[in-house]
Design a protein around this motif. Sequence first.
Motif, PDB file in Angstrom:
ATOM      1  N   TYR A  71       6.473  12.730  14.276  1.00 48.52           N
ATOM      2  CA  TYR A  71       5.345  13.026  13.396  1.00 48.52           C
ATOM      3  C   TYR A  71       5.663  12.544  11.997  1.00 48.52           C
ATOM      4  O   TYR A  71       6.826  12.377  11.623  1.00 48.52           O
ATOM      5  CB  TYR A  71       5.090  14.539  13.350  1.00 48.52           C
ATOM      6  CG  TYR A  71       4.714  15.120  14.680  1.00 48.52           C
ATOM      7  CD1 TYR A  71       3.383  15.209  15.063  1.00 48.52           C
ATOM      8  CD2 TYR A  71       5.688  15.571  15.559  1.00 48.52           C
ATOM      9  CE1 TYR A  71       3.037  15.737  16.300  1.00 48.52           C
ATOM     10  CE2 TYR A  71       5.350  16.104  16.789  1.00 48.52           C
ATOM     11  CZ  TYR A  71       4.029  16.183  17.150  1.00 48.52           C
ATOM     12  OH  TYR A  71       3.690  16.705  18.371  1.00 48.52           O
ATOM     13  N   ILE A  72       4.610  12.353  11.208  1.00 47.12           N
ATOM     14  CA  ILE A  72       4.735  11.955   9.813  1.00 47.12           C
ATOM     15  C   ILE A  72       3.612  12.651   9.046  1.00 47.12           C
ATOM     16  O   ILE A  72       2.530  12.885   9.604  1.00 47.12           O
ATOM     17  CB  ILE A  72       4.649  10.410   9.670  1.00 47.12           C
ATOM     18  CG1 ILE A  72       4.998   9.948   8.268  1.00 47.12           C
ATOM     19  CG2 ILE A  72       3.302   9.886  10.110  1.00 47.12           C
ATOM     20  CD1 ILE A  72       5.161   8.425   8.152  1.00 47.12           C
ATOM     21  N   SER A  73       3.869  12.988   7.801  1.00 48.31           N
ATOM     22  CA  SER A  73       2.813  13.647   7.017  1.00 48.31           C
ATOM     23  C   SER A  73       1.650  12.679   6.811  1.00 48.31           C
ATOM     24  O   SER A  73       1.834  11.460   6.772  1.00 48.31           O
ATOM     25  CB  SER A  73       3.352  14.106   5.664  1.00 48.31           C
ATOM     26  OG  SER A  73       3.572  12.997   4.818  1.00 48.31           O
ATOM     27  N   GLY A  74       0.466  13.225   6.698  1.00 51.16           N
ATOM     28  CA  GLY A  74      -0.721  12.395   6.480  1.00 51.16           C
ATOM     29  C   GLY A  74      -0.609  11.553   5.223  1.00 51.16           C
ATOM     30  O   GLY A  74      -1.017  10.387   5.203  1.00 51.16           O
ATOM     31  N   GLU A  75      -0.048  12.124   4.173  1.00 54.34           N
ATOM     32  CA  GLU A  75       0.114  11.392   2.913  1.00 54.34           C
ATOM     33  C   GLU A  75       1.075  10.218   3.080  1.00 54.34           C
ATOM     34  O   GLU A  75       0.834   9.127   2.594  1.00 54.34           O
ATOM     35  CB  GLU A  75       0.609  12.320   1.804  1.00 54.34           C
ATOM     36  CG  GLU A  75      -0.373  13.391   1.411  1.00 54.34           C
ATOM     37  CD  GLU A  75      -0.337  14.608   2.344  1.00 54.34           C
ATOM     38  OE1 GLU A  75       0.579  14.732   3.195  1.00 54.34           O
ATOM     39  OE2 GLU A  75      -1.272  15.432   2.246  1.00 54.34           O
ATOM     40  N   GLN A  76       2.189  10.461   3.781  1.00 50.67           N
ATOM     41  CA  GLN A  76       3.151   9.389   4.012  1.00 50.67           C
ATOM     42  C   GLN A  76       2.574   8.350   4.962  1.00 50.67           C
ATOM     43  O   GLN A  76       2.796   7.163   4.791  1.00 50.67           O
ATOM     44  CB  GLN A  76       4.461   9.957   4.564  1.00 50.67           C
ATOM     45  CG  GLN A  76       5.586   8.963   4.610  1.00 50.67           C
ATOM     46  CD  GLN A  76       6.044   8.520   3.230  1.00 50.67           C
ATOM     47  OE1 GLN A  76       5.849   9.222   2.245  1.00 50.67           O
ATOM     48  NE2 GLN A  76       6.639   7.367   3.153  1.00 50.67           N
ATOM     49  N   TYR A  77       1.807   8.787   5.951  1.00 52.43           N
ATOM     50  CA  TYR A  77       1.188   7.835   6.874  1.00 52.43           C
ATOM     51  C   TYR A  77       0.251   6.899   6.118  1.00 52.43           C
ATOM     52  O   TYR A  77       0.183   5.700   6.415  1.00 52.43           O
ATOM     53  CB  TYR A  77       0.439   8.547   7.994  1.00 52.43           C
ATOM     54  CG  TYR A  77      -0.191   7.558   8.941  1.00 52.43           C
ATOM     55  CD1 TYR A  77       0.590   6.901   9.885  1.00 52.43           C
ATOM     56  CD2 TYR A  77      -1.538   7.240   8.866  1.00 52.43           C
ATOM     57  CE1 TYR A  77       0.034   5.957  10.738  1.00 52.43           C
ATOM     58  CE2 TYR A  77      -2.095   6.301   9.709  1.00 52.43           C
ATOM     59  CZ  TYR A  77      -1.304   5.660  10.636  1.00 52.43           C
ATOM     60  OH  TYR A  77      -1.848   4.716  11.458  1.00 52.43           O
ATOM     61  N   SER A 117      -4.363  -0.535  11.490  1.00 53.22           N
ATOM     62  CA  SER A 117      -5.000   0.180  12.574  1.00 53.22           C
ATOM     63  C   SER A 117      -5.426   1.543  12.098  1.00 53.22           C
ATOM     64  O   SER A 117      -5.060   1.991  11.025  1.00 53.22           O
ATOM     65  CB  SER A 117      -4.052   0.325  13.767  1.00 53.22           C
ATOM     66  OG  SER A 117      -3.019   1.228  13.446  1.00 53.22           O
ATOM     67  N   ASP A 118      -6.180   2.201  12.930  1.00 52.65           N
ATOM     68  CA  ASP A 118      -6.541   3.589  12.676  1.00 52.65           C
ATOM     69  C   ASP A 118      -5.336   4.461  12.978  1.00 52.65           C
ATOM     70  O   ASP A 118      -4.425   4.036  13.681  1.00 52.65           O
ATOM     71  CB  ASP A 118      -7.703   4.001  13.555  1.00 52.65           C
ATOM     72  CG  ASP A 118      -8.986   3.283  13.177  1.00 52.65           C
ATOM     73  OD1 ASP A 118      -9.792   3.035  14.071  1.00 52.65           O
ATOM     74  OD2 ASP A 118      -9.157   2.956  11.985  1.00 52.65           O
ATOM     75  N   PRO A 119      -5.327   5.707  12.511  1.00 54.96           N
ATOM     76  CA  PRO A 119      -4.221   6.598  12.842  1.00 54.96           C
ATOM     77  C   PRO A 119      -4.071   6.730  14.354  1.00 54.96           C
ATOM     78  O   PRO A 119      -5.065   6.689  15.083  1.00 54.96           O
ATOM     79  CB  PRO A 119      -4.636   7.943  12.229  1.00 54.96           C
ATOM     80  CG  PRO A 119      -5.635   7.600  11.187  1.00 54.96           C
ATOM     81  CD  PRO A 119      -6.310   6.343  11.663  1.00 54.96           C
ATOM     82  N   PRO A 120      -2.831   6.870  14.848  1.00 50.98           N
ATOM     83  CA  PRO A 120      -2.628   7.071  16.271  1.00 50.98           C
ATOM     84  C   PRO A 120      -3.441   8.262  16.762  1.00 50.98           C
ATOM     85  O   PRO A 120      -3.584   9.255  16.051  1.00 50.98           O
ATOM     86  CB  PRO A 120      -1.134   7.343  16.388  1.00 50.98           C
ATOM     87  CG  PRO A 120      -0.530   6.723  15.159  1.00 50.98           C
ATOM     88  CD  PRO A 120      -1.585   6.847  14.095  1.00 50.98           C
ATOM     89  N   GLY A 121      -3.972   8.136  17.937  1.00 56.37           N
ATOM     90  CA  GLY A 121      -4.732   9.228  18.529  1.00 56.37           C
ATOM     91  C   GLY A 121      -6.133   9.356  17.986  1.00 56.37           C
ATOM     92  O   GLY A 121      -6.856  10.282  18.323  1.00 56.37           O
ATOM     93  N   GLY A 122      -6.594   8.451  17.141  1.00 57.36           N
ATOM     94  CA  GLY A 122      -7.948   8.615  16.652  1.00 57.36           C
ATOM     95  C   GLY A 122      -8.398   7.519  15.860  1.00 57.36           C
ATOM     96  O   GLY A 122      -8.661   7.136  14.906  1.00 57.36           O
TER      97      GLY A 122
END
Length: 122
Positions: A71-77, A117-122
């Motif tokens: 996992y990675i934080s949304g901000e870092q992603y 790309s879009d975030p993984p899983g969505g």
Amino acid sequence: MAERVAVTDEAAQLLRRLVDEHGTVMFHQSGGCCDGSAPMCYPEGEYRLGERDVHLGDLPIGEGYHPVPVYISGEQYAVWRHTALTIDLVKGRGSGFSLEGPTGYRFLTRSDVCAPSDPPGG
């Protein structure tokens, strides 16, 4: 979508040892702070994920072992969204919070730029 996270053979070997000692584990990619941008390895369920954390994928570490989620934080992603990460292993002292801390090795994230790309899983 291309794989967003991978693991080296050396890191997978240490992960198998940590799973044997601690049970299932997970990674959370740190975004800075006291441990820089180190991938932090925790017993699964010990680290509380936030609703903005992004599941990058699962690391296959060997036959008979459950894949290790990363996992990675949304901000870092948002900053690293065009990057494929590889969890590697190097000699050195790991973080005091990460399971590999006392082993004489530390996990390290290596990165390669990949297609947007879009975030993984969505």
